[in-house]
Design a protein around this motif. Structure first.
Motif, PDB file in Angstrom:
ATOM      1  N   ASN A  10       0.856  -1.185   0.000  1.00  0.00           N
ATOM      2  CA  ASN A  10       0.000   0.000   0.000  1.00  0.00           C
ATOM      3  C   ASN A  10       0.889   1.230   0.000  1.00  0.00           C
ATOM      4  OD1 ASN A  10      -1.745   2.090   0.450  1.00  0.00           O
ATOM      5  ND2 ASN A  10      -2.510   1.336   2.424  1.00  0.00           N
ATOM      6  N   LYS A  12       0.096   4.231  -0.336  1.00  0.00           N
ATOM      7  CA  LYS A  12      -0.597   5.368   0.279  1.00  0.00           C
ATOM      8  C   LYS A  12      -0.410   6.624  -0.589  1.00  0.00           C
ATOM      9  CE  LYS A  12      -0.402   3.115   4.726  1.00  0.00           C
ATOM     10  NZ  LYS A  12      -0.323   3.226   6.190  1.00  0.00           N
ATOM     11  N   HIS A  96      -9.740   0.878   4.567  1.00  0.00           N
ATOM     12  CA  HIS A  96      -8.469   1.112   5.272  1.00  0.00           C
ATOM     13  C   HIS A  96      -8.730   2.013   6.479  1.00  0.00           C
ATOM     14  CE1 HIS A  96      -4.409   2.342   6.235  1.00  0.00           C
ATOM     15  NE2 HIS A  96      -4.026   1.261   5.583  1.00  0.00           N
ATOM     16  N   GLU A 166      -5.464  -5.061  10.285  1.00  0.00           N
ATOM     17  CA  GLU A 166      -4.458  -4.001  10.452  1.00  0.00           C
ATOM     18  C   GLU A 166      -4.777  -3.225  11.728  1.00  0.00           C
ATOM     19  OE1 GLU A 166      -4.414  -1.727   6.606  1.00  0.00           O
ATOM     20  OE2 GLU A 166      -2.539  -2.817   6.422  1.00  0.00           O
ATOM     21  N   ILE A 171      -0.079   0.683  12.686  1.00  0.00           N
ATOM     22  CA  ILE A 171       0.096   1.280  11.353  1.00  0.00           C
ATOM     23  C   ILE A 171       0.961   2.534  11.438  1.00  0.00           C
ATOM     24  CG2 ILE A 171      -1.091   2.415   9.435  1.00  0.00           C
ATOM     25  CD1 ILE A 171      -3.437   0.543   9.896  1.00  0.00           C
ATOM     26  N   GLY A 172       2.108   2.450  10.756  1.00  0.00           N
ATOM     27  CA  GLY A 172       2.978   3.624  10.683  1.00  0.00           C
ATOM     28  C   GLY A 172       3.687   3.969  11.965  1.00  0.00           C
ATOM     29  N   SER A 212       3.269  -1.982  10.369  1.00  0.00           N
ATOM     30  CA  SER A 212       4.722  -1.944  10.632  1.00  0.00           C
ATOM     31  C   SER A 212       5.461  -3.228  10.278  1.00  0.00           C
ATOM     32  CB  SER A 212       4.969  -1.582  12.108  1.00  0.00           C
ATOM     33  OG  SER A 212       4.537  -0.253  12.342  1.00  0.00           O
ATOM     34  N   LEU A 231      -0.218  -6.806   4.326  1.00  0.00           N
ATOM     35  CA  LEU A 231      -0.506  -5.568   3.604  1.00  0.00           C
ATOM     36  C   LEU A 231       0.484  -4.554   4.161  1.00  0.00           C
ATOM     37  CD1 LEU A 231      -2.088  -4.029   1.500  1.00  0.00           C
ATOM     38  CD2 LEU A 231      -3.877  -3.569   3.209  1.00  0.00           C
ATOM     39  N   GLY A 233       2.757  -1.111   4.285  1.00  0.00           N
ATOM     40  CA  GLY A 233       2.765   0.314   3.954  1.00  0.00           C
ATOM     41  C   GLY A 233       4.175   0.783   3.657  1.00  0.00           C
ATOM     42  N   GLY A 234       4.758   1.472   4.641  1.00  0.00           N
ATOM     43  CA  GLY A 234       6.057   2.110   4.437  1.00  0.00           C
ATOM     44  C   GLY A 234       7.109   1.229   3.791  1.00  0.00           C
TER      45      GLY A 234
END
Ligand code: PGH
Length: 249
Positions: A10, A12, A96, A166, A171-172, A212, A231, A233-234
């Motif tokens: 993702n 983002k 999300h 998630e 997250i993040g 994460s 899934l 992110g970063g």
């Protein structure tokens, strides 16, 4: 039942044309397991979807990060599922937590979005997850069950749904769920599906973890029996995404 490992990226609200091309290069050059072993879907911002789709090797697929709840029309700024289908974009992420939190997307609204997207032939990564307050209050399963129920009440065929757990607090933040925490919720979600949809759906549906995930923690998470993928992110914007894909082996 063997469930094919699934790794989503993702991206983002990130990227320029140059940056996106670099990420695609890392993927196309990466030594990743065959598509028999792992399904990889990356999700750039809408504006880069046609470009990324055109540049990626056919082993990789693309997802939109959202879509509107019904057919297009006077909904300024929205992108419809019909448009994604017209662009041959096969996947879409829905529900999300950043949209649930920032844009107040209610469970029912997300459920309606999932149902409409599926009805147009899209495949859906449907996201659920609790906040830190909800976890600390002991209501994790109540929250994710309610989010999943809002989908199950509107959908009968789960064959094109990947369920993403998630936890919002992961997250993040760099605070990844422990393998035990992830396994516990995934197991309970699969039990919920078994009781409220069917044993077949529970057995076949991929339940993936997000929050994460990185190249260092992915292996232990992937080893959990009810963690069917990620899934990301970063870390999906970095070369370590290849290591995360390899955790499917
Ligand atoms: O939101 C996420 C996870 O993001 P991070 O990996 O950056 O925690 N996936 O959709």
């Amino acid at each position: 039942m063997a469930r094919k490992f699934f790794v989503g990226g993702n991206w983002k609200c990130n990227g320029t044309t140059e940056e996106v091309k670099k990420i695609v290069n890392v993927l196309n050059e990466g030594q990743v397991p065959s598509t028999d072993v792992v399904e990889v879907v990356v999700s750039p911002p809408f504006v880069f979807l046609p470009l990324v789709k055109s540049l990626l090797k056919p082993d990789f697929h693309v997802a939109a990060q959202n879509c509107w709840v019904k057919k297009g029309g006077a909904f300024t700024g929205e992108i419809s599922a019909d448009m994604l289908v017209n662009l041959d974009i096969p996947w879409v992420i829905l529900g999300h937590s950043e949209r649930r939190q920032l844009l107040n997307e209610a469970n029912e609204f997300v459920g309606d979005k999932v149902a409409y997207a599926l009805s147009k032939g899209l495949k859906v990564i449907a996201c659920v997850g609790e906040t830190l307050e909800q976890r600390e209050a002991g209501s994790t399963m109540d929250v994710v069950a309610a989010q999943t129920k809002a989908i199950a009440e509107r959908v009968s065929d789960w064959s094109n749904i990947v369920l993403a757990y998630e936890p919002v607090w992961a997250i993040g933040t760099g605070k990844v769920a422990t393998p035990a925490q992830a396994q516990e919720v995934h197991f309970e979600l699969r039990k919920w599906l078994h009781a409220n949809t069917s044993p077949e759906v529970a057995s076949a549906t991929r339940i993936i973890y997000g929050g994460s995930v990185n190249g260092a923690n992915c292996k232990e998470l992937a080893a959990q029996p009810d963690v069917d993928g990620f899934l990301v992110g970063g870390a999906s914007l970095k070369p370590e995404f290849i290591d995360i894909i390899k955790s499917a082996e």
